[in-house]
Design an enzyme around this catalytic site. Structure first.
Site, mmCIF file in Angstrom:
data_model
loop_
_atom_site.group_PDB
_atom_site.id
_atom_site.type_symbol
_atom_site.label_atom_id
_atom_site.label_comp_id
_atom_site.label_asym_id
_atom_site.label_seq_id
_atom_site.Cartn_x
_atom_site.Cartn_y
_atom_site.Cartn_z
ATOM 1 N N ARG A 226 0.851 -1.183 0.000
ATOM 2 C CA ARG A 226 0.000 0.000 0.000
ATOM 3 C C ARG A 226 0.887 1.234 0.000
ATOM 4 O O ARG A 226 1.940 1.249 0.644
ATOM 5 C CB ARG A 226 -0.900 0.032 1.243
ATOM 6 C CG ARG A 226 -2.127 -0.855 1.164
ATOM 7 C CD ARG A 226 -3.124 -0.377 0.130
ATOM 8 N NE ARG A 226 -4.306 -1.218 0.033
ATOM 9 C CZ ARG A 226 -4.442 -2.223 -0.836
ATOM 10 N NH1 ARG A 226 -3.469 -2.521 -1.668
ATOM 11 N NH2 ARG A 226 -5.552 -2.922 -0.883
ATOM 12 N N GLU A 255 -3.649 7.404 -4.755
ATOM 13 C CA GLU A 255 -3.998 6.882 -6.088
ATOM 14 C C GLU A 255 -5.299 7.505 -6.565
ATOM 15 O O GLU A 255 -6.193 7.724 -5.744
ATOM 16 C CB GLU A 255 -4.152 5.357 -6.019
ATOM 17 C CG GLU A 255 -2.841 4.686 -5.666
ATOM 18 C CD GLU A 255 -2.972 3.179 -5.486
ATOM 19 O OE1 GLU A 255 -4.005 2.605 -5.876
ATOM 20 O OE2 GLU A 255 -2.031 2.585 -4.959
ATOM 21 N N HIS A 273 -1.202 0.164 -10.035
ATOM 22 C CA HIS A 273 -1.842 -0.798 -9.120
ATOM 23 C C HIS A 273 -2.343 -2.050 -9.857
ATOM 24 O O HIS A 273 -3.541 -2.309 -9.923
ATOM 25 C CB HIS A 273 -3.000 -0.141 -8.355
ATOM 26 C CG HIS A 273 -3.343 -0.840 -7.076
ATOM 27 N ND1 HIS A 273 -3.713 -0.186 -5.932
ATOM 28 C CD2 HIS A 273 -3.379 -2.157 -6.750
ATOM 29 C CE1 HIS A 273 -3.957 -1.053 -4.967
ATOM 30 N NE2 HIS A 273 -3.762 -2.278 -5.458
HETATM 31 C C1 8YV Z 1 -6.927 -5.169 -5.746
HETATM 32 C C2 8YV Z 1 -5.231 -5.054 -3.844
HETATM 33 O O1 8YV Z 1 -6.955 -5.142 -7.109
HETATM 34 O O2 8YV Z 1 -6.581 -6.799 -3.046
HETATM 35 C C3 8YV Z 1 -5.894 -5.853 -2.782
HETATM 36 O O3 8YV Z 1 -5.685 -5.522 -1.602
HETATM 37 O O4 8YV Z 1 -4.425 -4.269 -3.557
HETATM 38 C C4 8YV Z 1 -5.482 -5.133 -5.298
HETATM 39 O O5 8YV Z 1 -4.684 -6.085 -5.888
HETATM 40 C C5 8YV Z 1 -7.687 -4.016 -5.207
HETATM 41 O O6 8YV Z 1 -7.712 -4.002 -3.832
HETATM 42 C C6 8YV Z 1 -9.106 -4.000 -5.762
HETATM 43 O O7 8YV Z 1 -10.008 -3.449 -4.842
#
Ligand code: 8YV
Length: 307
Positions: A226, A255, A273
């Protein structure tokens, strides 16, 4: 996912695609029984109205730092996530970033496409070797381990790691992975530091100026976790002053906005992402959301309940 939902729950649900503003989310919390947010939907305590109609938040993703879990708990709203199914693809992307930044793949591709490649020469776009180097992992959960396996068995790398709790088991022994007590020790040892801890208040800026200063000058930082885990301004300073060799980033503090300074740096690889962005994984994530929702609607305990 909406298609799967409509087909699966046609008889039970009235499905709407809701816009993303905080205000509209507040309305959604009043008007709907179920909301399925993604990482782009910020759900701080202020979004939760006093007596919300919503009873279920099925997060499309494993990380849920964008949802105020305490506010959900207090409002009696169940929250689920999608663990496990995106482990491989996120680990694959961490390795992609490592290779891209160390071998200058993005830079080289841009040069070729721009028609600026003048031909092979011994000193042209020389990067750093990845195989056999030391990978430092911060957060040895599912994705951290999957990244370590790829690095160890695919690239013969040495693994050192930091994890909040003590970890020792057969898998870590087979990886020859060495746990250190502090993030600083891991950062000082590593040629690549890859972040795999959750986001949110607890880990906000754990990679700060002080810790970046413990990294070796020829080391790279990789972040598929993150954006808020890293103090972005401190990272920009460290990169700008070449106190570290480079960074491979798939996640950012705000983001989809990415600081112009990062975009201007040739020793940085930036991806929008993409950690879980494969047909297979996004479908599996959608199916997890559906499984959890189905359990909730049938009065069973959903398999991936986080609150
Ligand atoms: C997702 C991610 O695509 O799952 C997670 O925590 O960071 C990503 O790979 C994203 O969260 C979609 O909501």
């Amino acid at each position: 996912m909406e298609k799967i939902l409509v087909e699966r729950f046609r008889a039970q649900l009235n499905v709407a695609d809701i816009p993303l503003s905080e205000h509209e989310l507040m309305d959604a919390f009043r008007d709907f029984d179920v909301v399925l947010p993604t990482v782009s939907d910020r759900l701080p305590a202020a979004v939760f109205p006093p007596s919300p109609r919503v009873r279920f938040l099925g997060n499309f993703g494993v990380g849920f730092n964008h949802i105020d879990i305490d506010a959900a708990r207090q409002a009696g709203i169940m929250v689920t996530n999608t663990p496990g199914v995106l482990t491989d693809c996120t680990a694959d992307l961490a390795i992609t970033l490592m290779l891209m930044v160390a071998r200058r793949a993005g830079e080289g591709e841009r040069q070729l496409r721009d028609g600026e490649w003048a031909g092979w020469c011994p000193t042209h776009m020389v990067g750093r070797k990845v195989s056999g180097k030391t990978l430092g992992i911060v957060g040895m959960g599912r994705i951290g381990r999957a990244t370590a396996r790829r690095a160890r068995f695919g690239f013969g790398m040495n693994i050192v790691f930091y994890n909040r709790s003590l970890q020792h088991d057969e898998e870590l022994r087979s990886l020859g992975a060495l746990q250190f007590d502090t993030i600083e020790e891991v950062m000082a040892q590593a040629d690549f530091v890859s972040l795999h801890c959750p986001g949110g208040a607890e880990n906000k800026h754990i990679i700060n100026a002080g810790r970046l200063a413990t990294m070796r000058q020829e080391a790279f930082l990789i972040n598929t976790a993150r954006g808020d885990v890293v103090d972005e301004a401190a990272l920009i300073d460290a990169l700008g002053e070449r106190r570290i060799a480079g960074a491979g980033l798939d996640v950012f503090a705000s983001e989809p906005s990415v600081p112009d300074k990062l975009k201007s740096m040739s020793n940085v690889v930036l991806l929008p992402h993409l950690g879980s962005a494969t047909e297979e994984t996004r479908t599996a994530m959608g199916m997890k959301v559906v499984e959890n929702l189905e359990a909730f609607l049938e009065g069973r305990d959903p398999p991936d309940r986080v609150a």
